[in-house]
Write a protein that holds these residues in place. Structure first.
Motif, PDB file in Angstrom:
ATOM      1  N   LEU A   1       0.828  -1.201   0.000  1.00 35.77           N
ATOM      2  CA  LEU A   1       0.000   0.000   0.000  1.00 35.77           C
ATOM      3  C   LEU A   1       0.865   1.255   0.000  1.00 35.77           C
ATOM      4  N   ALA A   2       0.492   2.217  -0.828  1.00 37.77           N
ATOM      5  CA  ALA A   2       1.165   3.509  -0.849  1.00 37.77           C
ATOM      6  C   ALA A   2       0.875   4.251   0.457  1.00 37.77           C
ATOM      7  N   PRO A   3       1.662   5.283   0.776  1.00 34.40           N
ATOM      8  CA  PRO A   3       1.412   6.046   2.010  1.00 34.40           C
ATOM      9  C   PRO A   3      -0.028   6.551   2.084  1.00 34.40           C
ATOM     10  N   SER A   4      -0.663   6.297   3.221  1.00 35.20           N
ATOM     11  CA  SER A   4      -2.035   6.768   3.514  1.00 35.20           C
ATOM     12  C   SER A   4      -3.080   6.211   2.563  1.00 35.20           C
ATOM     13  N   ALA A   5      -2.768   5.148   1.829  1.00 33.02           N
ATOM     14  CA  ALA A   5      -3.719   4.589   0.858  1.00 33.02           C
ATOM     15  C   ALA A   5      -4.749   3.704   1.556  1.00 33.02           C
ATOM     16  N   GLU A   6      -5.911   3.602   0.923  1.00 37.20           N
ATOM     17  CA  GLU A   6      -6.958   2.683   1.374  1.00 37.20           C
ATOM     18  C   GLU A   6      -7.316   1.766   0.216  1.00 37.20           C
ATOM     19  N   LEU A   7      -7.361   0.464   0.485  1.00 34.86           N
ATOM     20  CA  LEU A   7      -7.616  -0.541  -0.542  1.00 34.86           C
ATOM     21  C   LEU A   7      -8.786  -1.408  -0.108  1.00 34.86           C
ATOM     22  N   THR A   8      -9.795  -1.521  -0.975  1.00 33.39           N
ATOM     23  CA  THR A   8     -10.928  -2.418  -0.738  1.00 33.39           C
ATOM     24  C   THR A   8     -10.924  -3.496  -1.803  1.00 33.39           C
ATOM     25  N   LEU A   9     -10.934  -4.748  -1.372  1.00 26.59           N
ATOM     26  CA  LEU A   9     -10.885  -5.889  -2.279  1.00 26.59           C
ATOM     27  C   LEU A   9     -12.128  -6.748  -2.088  1.00 26.59           C
ATOM     28  N   ASP A  10     -12.751  -7.140  -3.188  1.00 24.10           N
ATOM     29  CA  ASP A  10     -13.832  -8.111  -3.136  1.00 24.10           C
ATOM     30  C   ASP A  10     -13.244  -9.492  -2.876  1.00 24.10           C
ATOM     31  N   VAL A  11     -13.830 -10.227  -1.935  1.00 21.31           N
ATOM     32  CA  VAL A  11     -13.317 -11.546  -1.569  1.00 21.31           C
ATOM     33  C   VAL A  11     -14.456 -12.553  -1.547  1.00 21.31           C
ATOM     34  N   ASP A  12     -14.097 -13.811  -1.495  1.00 23.96           N
ATOM     35  CA  ASP A  12     -15.061 -14.911  -1.501  1.00 23.96           C
ATOM     36  C   ASP A  12     -15.729 -15.004  -0.129  1.00 23.96           C
ATOM     37  N   ALA A  13     -17.050 -14.866  -0.093  1.00 25.16           N
ATOM     38  CA  ALA A  13     -17.772 -14.886   1.178  1.00 25.16           C
ATOM     39  C   ALA A  13     -17.768 -16.261   1.836  1.00 25.16           C
ATOM     40  N   ALA A  14     -17.417 -17.310   1.083  1.00 20.99           N
ATOM     41  CA  ALA A  14     -17.345 -18.648   1.667  1.00 20.99           C
ATOM     42  C   ALA A  14     -16.046 -18.876   2.427  1.00 20.99           C
ATOM     43  N   PHE A  15     -15.113 -17.922   2.320  1.00 18.60           N
ATOM     44  CA  PHE A  15     -13.797 -18.063   2.945  1.00 18.60           C
ATOM     45  C   PHE A  15     -13.751 -17.388   4.303  1.00 18.60           C
ATOM     46  N   GLU A  16     -12.918 -17.916   5.188  1.00 14.71           N
ATOM     47  CA  GLU A  16     -12.364 -17.137   6.292  1.00 14.71           C
ATOM     48  C   GLU A  16     -11.187 -16.353   5.719  1.00 14.71           C
ATOM     49  N   HIS A  17     -10.873 -15.197   6.322  1.00 14.27           N
ATOM     50  CA  HIS A  17      -9.754 -14.400   5.839  1.00 14.27           C
ATOM     51  C   HIS A  17      -8.889 -13.929   6.996  1.00 14.27           C
ATOM     52  N   GLY A  18      -7.621 -13.708   6.681  1.00 15.99           N
ATOM     53  CA  GLY A  18      -6.696 -13.133   7.636  1.00 15.99           C
ATOM     54  C   GLY A  18      -5.797 -12.131   6.938  1.00 15.99           C
ATOM     55  N   VAL A  19      -5.538 -10.997   7.586  1.00 17.43           N
ATOM     56  CA  VAL A  19      -4.611  -9.985   7.067  1.00 17.43           C
ATOM     57  C   VAL A  19      -3.444  -9.903   8.038  1.00 17.43           C
ATOM     58  N   LEU A  20      -2.254 -10.265   7.548  1.00 21.88           N
ATOM     59  CA  LEU A  20      -1.049 -10.249   8.354  1.00 21.88           C
ATOM     60  C   LEU A  20      -0.273  -8.964   8.063  1.00 21.88           C
ATOM     61  N   ALA A  21      -0.165  -8.082   9.063  1.00 22.38           N
ATOM     62  CA  ALA A  21       0.563  -6.818   8.897  1.00 22.38           C
ATOM     63  C   ALA A  21       2.060  -7.107   8.971  1.00 22.38           C
ATOM     64  N   CYS A  22       2.784  -6.728   7.914  1.00 23.22           N
ATOM     65  CA  CYS A  22       4.207  -7.073   7.827  1.00 23.22           C
ATOM     66  C   CYS A  22       5.119  -5.876   8.070  1.00 23.22           C
TER      67      CYS A  22
ATOM     68  N   ILE B   1       0.019  -9.337   4.110  1.00 22.23           N
ATOM     69  CA  ILE B   1      -0.313 -10.578   3.403  1.00 22.23           C
ATOM     70  C   ILE B   1      -1.779 -10.892   3.681  1.00 22.23           C
ATOM     71  N   LEU B   2      -2.544 -11.105   2.604  1.00 21.71           N
ATOM     72  CA  LEU B   2      -3.949 -11.487   2.718  1.00 21.71           C
ATOM     73  C   LEU B   2      -4.066 -12.992   2.489  1.00 21.71           C
ATOM     74  N   LEU B   3      -4.622 -13.685   3.486  1.00 23.32           N
ATOM     75  CA  LEU B   3      -4.833 -15.124   3.416  1.00 23.32           C
ATOM     76  C   LEU B   3      -6.323 -15.414   3.452  1.00 23.32           C
ATOM     77  N   GLY B   4      -6.728 -16.509   2.835  1.00 27.87           N
ATOM     78  CA  GLY B   4      -8.132 -16.889   2.886  1.00 27.87           C
ATOM     79  C   GLY B   4      -8.310 -18.353   2.536  1.00 27.87           C
ATOM     80  N   GLY B   5      -9.466 -18.868   2.870  1.00 22.41           N
ATOM     81  CA  GLY B   5      -9.782 -20.239   2.507  1.00 22.41           C
ATOM     82  C   GLY B   5     -11.068 -20.697   3.170  1.00 22.41           C
ATOM     83  N   GLU B   6     -11.670 -21.732   2.577  1.00 23.01           N
ATOM     84  CA  GLU B   6     -12.856 -22.313   3.187  1.00 23.01           C
ATOM     85  C   GLU B   6     -12.488 -22.923   4.536  1.00 23.01           C
ATOM     86  N   PRO B   7     -13.379 -22.817   5.532  1.00 25.35           N
ATOM     87  CA  PRO B   7     -13.092 -23.444   6.831  1.00 25.35           C
ATOM     88  C   PRO B   7     -12.689 -24.904   6.653  1.00 25.35           C
ATOM     89  N   PHE B   8     -11.631 -25.297   7.317  1.00 22.03           N
ATOM     90  CA  PHE B   8     -11.090 -26.647   7.158  1.00 22.03           C
ATOM     91  C   PHE B   8     -11.953 -27.604   7.948  1.00 22.03           C
TER      92      PHE B   8
END
Length: 324
Positions: free
Chosen positions: A195-216, A255-262
């Motif tokens: 992400l650029a400085p002060s940027a905001e990003l909205t991404l469409d994702v699969d509603a069947a997934f759980e998601h995780g955002v790892l701040a690096c 890092i954006l992670l996602g997947g169907e519940p295991f």
């Protein structure tokens, strides 16, 4: 990477379906990882509060680290079962060798995906390809029908996708109109967000997934919840979009992670993913016996030829899943 803890946590992992409106924030714990002076990594998964995000069952973040000061990563040959390992670098270079005969140099922006279903072993050593080492290693649990998959190694360089205020690299699954050709064994997603400085990003994702955002790097906000570097924000199924905001005046990476519940309970201990206490014990015994289940790594020149199995806990490995 290996889990080099001398007393590794034993986990039998289930996932739960959380409310899509709830953002669950997990902090990381510091763990030593090889090297002449034991470079430390930040481990976010697994932990007792949450063991998995979809099939993602392990998340280590290492660096930025000055190799001259720490010695970098030098992990001797060690085993894996029932998983795929994802190595993704932001800076530096790692030499990978495994028992399928692969020798590869892991570089920034390149996916290195190793499948250790029935069994594999590998070594990882930081090279002098850069003074700073920084990246993540992630593990994906394999579903029942593929958990004995043969050894494999895939390499893929994703094309960057330029969005308003951000660059996205999709290394697994689909996102932002891009699909990775790398083979996974269950529906999932893995992508780097810059992400650029002060940027905001909205991404469409699969509603069947759980998601995780790892701040690096930097500090980001996920759905209005503030994260610091090293934090993981988890969102349950039903989420149709994820908004990530850079709160700093410098570039930020996540890092954006996602997947169907295991849907299957797994037992995870040291570097093994199995289904029962008895399986884990058998894997440990076979590694100690230098079984052909894992094969051998050729060409590794470190002082320790292979990592020994840590002592198994004195009690039976018991299920520990996400709380309801």
């Amino acid at each position: 990477m290996s889990n080099t803890e001398t007393d590794p946590v034993e986990l039998a992992c289930r996932t739960r379906v959380a409310s899509p409106a709830r953002v669950e924030v997990l902090g990381a714990r510091s763990v030593p990882l090889g090297g002449q002076r034991a470079m430390r990594v930040r481990r976010t998964l697994p932990q007792r509060a949450r063991s998995m995000v979809g099939p993602w069952c392990f998340a280590d973040q290492f660096g930025p680290d000055e190799i001259a000061e720490t010695g970098g990563v030098d992990v001797p040959p060690h085993p894996h079962t029932g998983l795929q390992t994802v190595t993704w670098l932001f800076a530096g270079e790692i030499e990978h060798r495994d028992s399928s005969g692969v020798r590869a140099l892991v570089r920034p922006g390149e996916l290195n995906l190793m499948t250790g279903g029935r069994g594999i072993c590998h070594s990882e050593v930081a090279t002098r390809g850069g003074p700073v080492l920084h990246g993540v290693q992630l593990w994906v649990a394999l579903p029942d029908e593929h958990r004995d998959a043969p050894r494999d190694f895939q390499h893929h360089v994703p094309e960057p996708v330029e969005l308003d205020g951000a660059t996205v690299r999709v290394f697994l699954g689909e996102l932002a109109g891009v699909s990775s050709p790398a083979r996974a064994f269950s529906p999932l997603l893995g992508a780097e967000l810059l992400l650029a400085p002060s940027a905001e990003l909205t991404l469409d994702v699969d509603a069947a997934f759980e998601h995780g955002v790892l701040a690096c790097t930097g500090a980001v906000t996920v759905e209005g919840t503030e994260l610091d570097a090293g934090d993981l924000a988890c969102l349950g199924t039903g989420t149709r979009s994820v908004t990530v905001t850079n709160r700093t005046t410098e570039p930020a990476r996540a890092i954006l992670l996602g997947g169907e519940p295991f849907g299957t309970e797994i037992v995870m201990w040291w570097n093994f993913v199995g289904r029962s206490h008895e399986e884990i014990v058998r894997f440990a015994e076979e590694w100690e016996q230098e079984s052909e289940r894992f094969g051998r790594v050729e060409g590794y020149s470190g002082s320790t030829p292979r990592l020994p199995v840590p002592p198994l806990p004195g009690t039976r490995l018991k299920p520990r899943g996400n709380p309801g």
